[in-house]
Design an enzyme around this catalytic site. Sequence first.
Site, PDB file in Angstrom:
ATOM      1  N   TRP A  11     -16.169   1.776   7.381  1.00 48.38           N
ATOM      2  CA  TRP A  11     -15.676   0.694   8.239  1.00 48.38           C
ATOM      3  C   TRP A  11     -14.650  -0.187   7.530  1.00 48.38           C
ATOM      4  O   TRP A  11     -14.011  -1.012   8.150  1.00 48.38           O
ATOM      5  CB  TRP A  11     -16.844  -0.174   8.700  1.00 48.38           C
ATOM      6  CG  TRP A  11     -17.677   0.428   9.780  1.00 48.38           C
ATOM      7  CD1 TRP A  11     -17.492   1.637  10.402  1.00 48.38           C
ATOM      8  CD2 TRP A  11     -18.831  -0.157  10.397  1.00 48.38           C
ATOM      9  NE1 TRP A  11     -18.450   1.834  11.357  1.00 48.38           N
ATOM     10  CE2 TRP A  11     -19.294   0.749  11.373  1.00 48.38           C
ATOM     11  CE3 TRP A  11     -19.530  -1.359  10.213  1.00 48.38           C
ATOM     12  CZ2 TRP A  11     -20.417   0.491  12.160  1.00 48.38           C
ATOM     13  CZ3 TRP A  11     -20.641  -1.612  10.988  1.00 48.38           C
ATOM     14  CH2 TRP A  11     -21.080  -0.708  11.957  1.00 48.38           C
ATOM     15  N   HIS A  97     -12.179   4.309  -4.198  1.00 45.70           N
ATOM     16  CA  HIS A  97     -11.365   4.468  -2.988  1.00 45.70           C
ATOM     17  C   HIS A  97      -9.935   4.012  -3.284  1.00 45.70           C
ATOM     18  O   HIS A  97      -9.717   3.072  -4.065  1.00 45.70           O
ATOM     19  CB  HIS A  97     -11.975   3.640  -1.845  1.00 45.70           C
ATOM     20  CG  HIS A  97     -11.302   3.898  -0.532  1.00 45.70           C
ATOM     21  ND1 HIS A  97     -10.091   3.318  -0.198  1.00 45.70           N
ATOM     22  CD2 HIS A  97     -11.634   4.705   0.498  1.00 45.70           C
ATOM     23  CE1 HIS A  97      -9.728   3.758   0.996  1.00 45.70           C
ATOM     24  NE2 HIS A  97     -10.648   4.610   1.435  1.00 45.70           N
ATOM     25  N   GLY A 173      -4.279   5.695   6.394  1.00 46.19           N
ATOM     26  CA  GLY A 173      -3.690   4.632   7.216  1.00 46.19           C
ATOM     27  C   GLY A 173      -2.398   5.046   7.900  1.00 46.19           C
ATOM     28  O   GLY A 173      -1.619   4.200   8.324  1.00 46.19           O
ATOM     29  N   SER A 212      -6.424   9.408   7.709  1.00 40.89           N
ATOM     30  CA  SER A 212      -5.888   9.521   9.074  1.00 40.89           C
ATOM     31  C   SER A 212      -6.474  10.672   9.874  1.00 40.89           C
ATOM     32  O   SER A 212      -5.755  11.343  10.614  1.00 40.89           O
ATOM     33  CB  SER A 212      -4.355   9.648   9.039  1.00 40.89           C
ATOM     34  OG  SER A 212      -3.808   8.496   8.468  1.00 40.89           O
ATOM     35  N   GLY A 233     -11.811   6.414   8.414  1.00 41.40           N
ATOM     36  CA  GLY A 233     -11.582   4.984   8.268  1.00 41.40           C
ATOM     37  C   GLY A 233     -11.496   4.344   9.637  1.00 41.40           C
ATOM     38  O   GLY A 233     -12.505   4.112  10.301  1.00 41.40           O
TER      39      GLY A 233
HETATM   40  P1  PGA Z   1      -8.050   6.155   7.666  1.00 46.39           P
HETATM   41  O1  PGA Z   1      -8.800   5.792   6.314  1.00 46.39           O
HETATM   42  O2  PGA Z   1      -8.904   7.182   8.366  1.00 46.39           O
HETATM   43  O3  PGA Z   1      -7.964   4.856   8.422  1.00 46.39           O
HETATM   44  O4  PGA Z   1      -6.716   6.698   7.287  1.00 46.39           O
HETATM   45  C1  PGA Z   1      -9.473   6.771   5.592  1.00 46.39           C
HETATM   46  C2  PGA Z   1     -10.008   6.153   4.329  1.00 46.39           C
HETATM   47  O5  PGA Z   1      -9.353   5.289   3.747  1.00 46.39           O
HETATM   48  O6  PGA Z   1     -11.109   6.477   3.873  1.00 46.39           O
END
Ligand code: PGA
Length: 255
Positions: A11, A97, A173, A212, A233
């Site tokens: 999250w 991360h 992202g 993503s 994410g």
């Molecule tokens: P995202 O993030 O799916 O929003 O790209 C993935 C993550 O950072 O673990």
Amino acid sequence: MAGKYLIVANWKMNPASFPEAKKLFTAIKKTASASTKYKIILTPPALYLEMLAKSYRGKAIAFGAQNVHWEDTGSYTGEISALMAKRAGASYVLVGHAERRHLGESNDDTRKKVAAVVRSKMTPILCIGESERDERGHYLLHVREQLRIGLQEIGKADVKKVAVAYEPVWAIGQEDAMDAHEMHQMSLYIRKVLLEHFGQAASSIPILYGGSVNESAELAILYDSEVQGLVLGRASADAKTFTTLMKSIAEHTKK
Ligand code: PGA
């Protein structure tokens, strides 16, 4: 590899209030019990972790922390320890991360965190991934180094207790996930490095993909590459998107 897909619902710093978190959690619980093909690992903001974990009686969801410190207690303002996360109900911890590394977390920090998480009897999910690709393949050395240092304190006996998430910084992202074929190659490379370090014991380390993940990408990646799960994410912080994604994993994947 046999077993369920591991789906990390990261999250990040969402949602903004605990009532919203509870609502989102209700949707995740429903999704979690709808299929036996996956296990969901929810990593909420640390402030929500204990309340959500304590309210849950099922088995389809495990809880995790997004980050921990390697010391059990001490003068580390703003930090929480692996031990505290464990006592709050976590059984997994994301380590290194990309968004933590961006704030200055080093490979050496990940090494200490991975060791502390294993010591606290939880599973570290070591996050690795390059910021950019180059034609000469230096990014592979970068990934190798993140694995080598991050797992340096892990002995062969503990190797079964770790997981690796490949999350290329350039895919987090963004709009689209990495190409499934490229992820397949990358997962083979990661497996090779792990086998070199730990021998056959490393064949059971789950390798996940994150960055993503959306509806079109997720199936291709689970089908066409050697990954054992995904890190979601933004898609995990939206009840509708998450439910749709998980439904198509349940319907279309081979497990
Ligand atoms: P995202 O993030 O799916 O929003 O790209 C993935 C993550 O950072 O673990």
